[in-house]
Scaffold this active site. Structure first.
Site, PDB file in Angstrom:
ATOM      1  N   LYS A  13       0.830  -1.219   0.000  1.00 54.26           N
ATOM      2  CA  LYS A  13       0.000   0.000   0.000  1.00 54.26           C
ATOM      3  C   LYS A  13       0.858   1.260   0.000  1.00 54.26           C
ATOM      4  CE  LYS A  13      -2.385  -0.798   3.563  1.00 54.26           C
ATOM      5  NZ  LYS A  13      -3.027  -0.393   4.793  1.00 54.26           N
ATOM      6  N   ARG A  88     -12.245   1.443   9.077  1.00 54.68           N
ATOM      7  CA  ARG A  88     -11.882   0.130   9.603  1.00 54.68           C
ATOM      8  C   ARG A  88     -13.087  -0.590  10.174  1.00 54.68           C
ATOM      9  NH1 ARG A  88      -6.136   1.492  10.679  1.00 54.68           N
ATOM     10  NH2 ARG A  88      -4.964  -0.176  11.595  1.00 54.68           N
ATOM     11  N   ARG A 127      12.283 -10.563   4.822  1.00 53.32           N
ATOM     12  CA  ARG A 127      12.717  -9.191   5.134  1.00 53.32           C
ATOM     13  C   ARG A 127      13.384  -9.168   6.517  1.00 53.32           C
ATOM     14  NH1 ARG A 127       8.102  -4.819   4.267  1.00 53.32           N
ATOM     15  NH2 ARG A 127       7.437  -5.286   6.372  1.00 53.32           N
ATOM     16  N   ARG A 139      12.213  -5.115  12.458  1.00 48.81           N
ATOM     17  CA  ARG A 139      11.006  -4.409  12.910  1.00 48.81           C
ATOM     18  C   ARG A 139      10.183  -5.318  13.803  1.00 48.81           C
ATOM     19  NH1 ARG A 139       8.226  -2.046   7.581  1.00 48.81           N
ATOM     20  NH2 ARG A 139       6.459  -2.564   8.874  1.00 48.81           N
ATOM     21  N   ARG A 150      -2.004  -9.217  12.586  1.00 49.03           N
ATOM     22  CA  ARG A 150      -2.382  -8.046  11.788  1.00 49.03           C
ATOM     23  C   ARG A 150      -3.149  -8.458  10.532  1.00 49.03           C
ATOM     24  NH1 ARG A 150       3.107  -5.338  10.920  1.00 49.03           N
ATOM     25  NH2 ARG A 150       1.990  -3.592   9.980  1.00 49.03           N
TER      26      ARG A 150
HETATM   27  P1  AMP Z   1      -2.125   1.851  11.568  1.00 46.28           P
HETATM   28  O1  AMP Z   1      -0.892   2.702  11.452  1.00 46.28           O
HETATM   29  O2  AMP Z   1      -3.102   2.110  10.454  1.00 46.28           O
HETATM   30  O3  AMP Z   1      -1.813   0.384  11.723  1.00 46.28           O
HETATM   31  O4  AMP Z   1      -2.886   2.318  12.918  1.00 46.28           O
HETATM   32  C1  AMP Z   1      -2.242   2.260  14.162  1.00 46.28           C
HETATM   33  C2  AMP Z   1      -3.280   2.289  15.275  1.00 46.28           C
HETATM   34  O5  AMP Z   1      -4.036   3.500  15.190  1.00 46.28           O
HETATM   35  C3  AMP Z   1      -4.326   1.197  15.216  1.00 46.28           C
HETATM   36  O6  AMP Z   1      -3.877   0.004  15.834  1.00 46.28           O
HETATM   37  C4  AMP Z   1      -5.471   1.827  15.976  1.00 46.28           C
HETATM   38  O7  AMP Z   1      -5.224   1.808  17.377  1.00 46.28           O
HETATM   39  C5  AMP Z   1      -5.408   3.259  15.521  1.00 46.28           C
HETATM   40  N1  AMP Z   1      -6.205   3.485  14.300  1.00 46.28           N
HETATM   41  C6  AMP Z   1      -5.743   3.823  13.064  1.00 46.28           C
HETATM   42  N2  AMP Z   1      -6.740   3.960  12.191  1.00 46.28           N
HETATM   43  C7  AMP Z   1      -7.879   3.679  12.884  1.00 46.28           C
HETATM   44  C8  AMP Z   1      -9.253   3.626  12.530  1.00 46.28           C
HETATM   45  N3  AMP Z   1      -9.675   3.859  11.277  1.00 46.28           N
HETATM   46  N4  AMP Z   1     -10.145   3.326  13.517  1.00 46.28           N
HETATM   47  C9  AMP Z   1      -9.758   3.091  14.777  1.00 46.28           C
HETATM   48  N5  AMP Z   1      -8.473   3.104  15.184  1.00 46.28           N
HETATM   49  C10 AMP Z   1      -7.534   3.400  14.241  1.00 46.28           C
END
Ligand code: AMP
Length: 199
Positions: A13, A88, A127, A139, A150
């Site tokens: 992405k 989400r 990786r 990482r 995930r």
């Molecule tokens: P990401 O970088 O997209 O993996 O997001 C990191 C964290 O941010 C997630 O684990 C959530 O705790 C929070 N988060 C990001 N986007 C959302 C969303 N659309 N709805 C709820 N929590 C979010």
């Protein structure tokens, strides 16, 4: 050009978003990045999100929807945006739909980068091995059990969003395991079709 890019970790992405940003003069809006910035700045949203994020839990829908609603109003998003990490949940998708309708903004497409789960794990593990062999830090989110979680979380997200956006004729799937150039070409093809059918 307004689109939602869906895909599990390692699907590419980030790479494709960079290309779309350059090609179309749009911005990438990642709710994860926005929330991390809010946490770092110690804003009220950041304070609310901090512990939830540390536990890998979702931040409440209304909090995320509000930051997206504010962000799409900013001048750099006027030309278009890629939403990354949002929506989400079904509630977020519904809220996004009414928010965009209120603002008179049309969503062009929802594109999922589909991946083969085994190949993805192999890719991420390779990786990690290469990083370790080169003496670099691995990482922590590339640990296989974390990647599996995930991917699992992601699957439950698409299970909700796919029918929602398919009903609206917005959902498209691209093979995320194909070479980078081919993925870009496939996305460009979808966007060209979207533009053609809108005109
Ligand atoms: P990401 O970088 O997209 O993996 O997001 C990191 C964290 O941010 C997630 O684990 C959530 O705790 C929070 N988060 C990001 N986007 C959302 C969303 N659309 N709805 C709820 N929590 C979010």
């Amino acid at each position: 050009m307004r689109l939602i890019l869906l895909g599990p970790p390692g699907a590419g992405k980030g790479t494709q978003s960079e290309r779309l940003v350059t090609a179309h003069g749009i911005v990438q809006l990642s709710t994860g990045d926005m929330l991390r910035a809010a946490v770092a700045a110690g804003t009220p949203v950041g304070l609310e999100a901090k512990d939830l994020m540390a536990r890998g839990e979702l931040v409440p829908d209304e909090v995320v929807v509000k930051i997206v609603a504010d962000r799409v109003e900013e001048p750099d998003a006027k030309n278009g945006f890629i939403l990354d990490g949002f929506p989400r949940t079904l509630r977020q998708a519904e809220a996004l739909e009414s928010m965009l309708a209120q603002k008179g903004i049309k969503l062009d497409s929802v594109i999922e980068l589909s991946v083969d789960e085994d190949a993805l794990l192999e890719r991420v593990e390779r990786r990690a091995r290469e990083a370790a062999a080169a003496g670099k830090a691995v990482r922590s989110d590339d640990a296989p059990e974390v990647v599996r979680k995930r991917i699992g979380d992601y699957k439950s997200v698409t299970a909700q969003l796919k029918p929602f956006y398919s009903e609206r004729g917005l959902f498209a799937v691209v093979d995320g395991m194909a070479p980078i150039e081919n993925v870009t070409a496939a996305i460009d093809g979808i966007l060209a079709d979207t533009r053609a059918s809108a005109s």
